[in-house]
Design a protein around this motif. Structure first.
Motif, short mmCIF file in Angstrom:
data_model
loop_
_atom_site.label_atom_id
_atom_site.label_comp_id
_atom_site.label_asym_id
_atom_site.label_seq_id
_atom_site.Cartn_x
_atom_site.Cartn_y
_atom_site.Cartn_z
N ARG A 19 -0.89 0.63 2.26
CA ARG A 19 -0.23 -0.22 1.26
C ARG A 19 1.12 -0.73 1.76
NH1 ARG A 19 0.47 0.67 -5.22
NH2 ARG A 19 2.04 -0.93 -5.53
N ALA A 20 1.89 0.14 2.38
CA ALA A 20 3.19 -0.29 2.90
C ALA A 20 3.01 -1.40 3.93
CB ALA A 20 3.92 0.90 3.51
N THR A 21 2.03 -1.25 4.80
CA THR A 21 1.76 -2.28 5.81
C THR A 21 1.34 -3.59 5.15
OG1 THR A 21 1.08 -0.55 7.37
CG2 THR A 21 0.36 -2.81 7.85
N ALA A 22 0.46 -3.50 4.15
CA ALA A 22 0.01 -4.70 3.45
C ALA A 22 1.17 -5.41 2.76
CB ALA A 22 -1.07 -4.32 2.42
N GLU A 23 2.06 -4.65 2.14
CA GLU A 23 3.21 -5.26 1.47
C GLU A 23 4.14 -5.95 2.48
OE1 GLU A 23 5.18 -2.53 -1.17
OE2 GLU A 23 3.33 -2.08 -2.24
N ILE A 24 4.36 -5.33 3.62
CA ILE A 24 5.23 -5.93 4.64
C ILE A 24 4.61 -7.21 5.17
CG2 ILE A 24 6.11 -5.64 6.99
CD1 ILE A 24 6.46 -2.60 6.24
N ALA A 27 4.81 -9.91 2.52
CA ALA A 27 6.18 -10.40 2.34
C ALA A 27 6.64 -11.25 3.51
CB ALA A 27 7.14 -9.21 2.15
N GLU A 28 6.04 -11.03 4.68
CA GLU A 28 6.44 -11.75 5.88
C GLU A 28 5.53 -12.95 6.17
OE1 GLU A 28 9.00 -11.39 8.04
OE2 GLU A 28 9.91 -9.79 6.86
N GLY A 29 4.78 -13.41 5.16
CA GLY A 29 4.03 -14.66 5.29
C GLY A 29 2.57 -14.55 5.67
N GLY A 30 2.08 -13.36 5.93
CA GLY A 30 0.68 -13.20 6.30
C GLY A 30 -0.24 -13.17 5.09
N THR A 31 -1.51 -13.40 5.34
CA THR A 31 -2.53 -13.24 4.32
C THR A 31 -3.15 -11.87 4.52
OG1 THR A 31 -3.03 -15.60 4.25
CG2 THR A 31 -4.74 -14.11 3.45
N VAL A 32 -3.21 -11.09 3.45
CA VAL A 32 -3.72 -9.73 3.52
C VAL A 32 -5.13 -9.68 2.92
CG1 VAL A 32 -3.38 -7.36 2.72
CG2 VAL A 32 -1.40 -8.76 3.37
N VAL A 33 -6.06 -9.13 3.68
CA VAL A 33 -7.39 -8.79 3.17
C VAL A 33 -7.33 -7.29 2.95
CG1 VAL A 33 -9.86 -8.76 3.63
CG2 VAL A 33 -8.46 -10.69 4.45
N ALA A 34 -7.14 -6.90 1.70
CA ALA A 34 -6.91 -5.50 1.34
C ALA A 34 -8.24 -4.82 0.99
CB ALA A 34 -5.96 -5.41 0.15
N VAL A 35 -8.52 -3.70 1.67
CA VAL A 35 -9.77 -2.98 1.47
C VAL A 35 -9.46 -1.55 1.06
CG1 VAL A 35 -11.91 -2.23 2.59
CG2 VAL A 35 -10.84 -4.39 3.28
N ASP A 36 -10.12 -1.08 0.02
CA ASP A 36 -9.96 0.30 -0.42
C ASP A 36 -11.14 0.67 -1.32
OD1 ASP A 36 -7.25 2.22 -0.34
OD2 ASP A 36 -8.69 2.76 -1.90
N THR A 37 -11.34 1.97 -1.51
CA THR A 37 -12.43 2.44 -2.38
C THR A 37 -12.00 2.56 -3.83
OG1 THR A 37 -11.87 4.73 -1.90
CG2 THR A 37 -13.58 3.71 -0.54
N ASP A 38 -10.69 2.69 -4.08
CA ASP A 38 -10.18 2.92 -5.43
C ASP A 38 -9.78 1.60 -6.06
OD1 ASP A 38 -8.37 3.44 -7.63
OD2 ASP A 38 -8.24 5.51 -6.89
N GLU A 39 -10.64 1.11 -6.95
CA GLU A 39 -10.43 -0.21 -7.54
C GLU A 39 -9.14 -0.31 -8.34
OE1 GLU A 39 -12.99 -3.61 -9.91
OE2 GLU A 39 -13.90 -1.70 -9.44
N GLY A 40 -8.80 0.73 -9.10
CA GLY A 40 -7.57 0.72 -9.89
C GLY A 40 -6.33 0.63 -9.03
N ARG A 41 -6.26 1.46 -8.02
CA ARG A 41 -5.09 1.42 -7.12
C ARG A 41 -5.07 0.13 -6.31
NH1 ARG A 41 -4.55 7.19 -4.21
NH2 ARG A 41 -6.36 6.30 -3.18
N LEU A 42 -6.25 -0.40 -5.99
CA LEU A 42 -6.31 -1.65 -5.26
C LEU A 42 -5.72 -2.79 -6.10
CD1 LEU A 42 -7.24 -2.95 -2.63
CD2 LEU A 42 -9.51 -3.22 -3.63
N LYS A 43 -6.03 -2.81 -7.39
CA LYS A 43 -5.45 -3.82 -8.28
C LYS A 43 -3.92 -3.69 -8.32
CE LYS A 43 -9.43 -4.52 -11.26
NZ LYS A 43 -10.01 -4.40 -12.60
N ASP A 44 -3.43 -2.46 -8.37
CA ASP A 44 -1.97 -2.24 -8.36
C ASP A 44 -1.35 -2.74 -7.06
OD1 ASP A 44 -2.15 -1.05 -10.86
OD2 ASP A 44 -2.08 1.01 -10.07
N ALA A 45 -2.03 -2.47 -5.94
CA ALA A 45 -1.53 -2.92 -4.64
C ALA A 45 -1.50 -4.45 -4.57
CB ALA A 45 -2.38 -2.34 -3.51
N VAL A 46 -2.54 -5.09 -5.08
CA VAL A 46 -2.59 -6.55 -5.09
C VAL A 46 -1.39 -7.10 -5.87
CG1 VAL A 46 -3.84 -8.54 -6.03
CG2 VAL A 46 -5.06 -6.80 -4.72
N ALA A 47 -1.12 -6.52 -7.02
CA ALA A 47 0.03 -6.97 -7.84
C ALA A 47 1.34 -6.79 -7.08
CB ALA A 47 0.05 -6.22 -9.16
#
Length: 82
Positions: A19-24, A27-47
């Motif tokens: 998550r920390a890597t995805a946020e960085i 924030a630095e202009g990249g497009t993140v394809v976020a993959v995880d098994t936990d749908e609830g936490r994944l939604k939080d990470a997306v936000a």
């Protein structure tokens, strides 16, 4: 921005180092394809990634399942051209 024009597929993106890597990268202009098994936490990470101005696409998948991984990679390539 450091990751402008780049696409990063990040597994375990809903918590910890992933998550920390995805946020960085978001924030630095990249497009993140976020993959995880936990749908609830994944939604939080997306936000959180969107809150720092990042572009993100979430995929619920198990990185230990080759079929699911292949599906996520194929979709990312289709959507982002790489």
């Amino acid at each position: 921005m450091r990751f402008d024009g780049r696409v990063a597929l990040i597994t375990a993106a809903a918590s910890g180092i992933g998550r920390a890597t995805a946020e960085i990268i978001g924030a630095e202009g990249g497009t993140v394809v976020a993959v995880d098994t936990d749908e609830g936490r994944l939604k939080d990470a997306v936000a959180a990634i969107q809150a720092v101005g990042g572009r993100v696409h979430a995929h619920r998948a198990d990185a230990l399942d080759a079929g699911q991984v292949d599906g996520v990679v194929e979709r990312a390539v289709r959507e982002h051209g790489r």
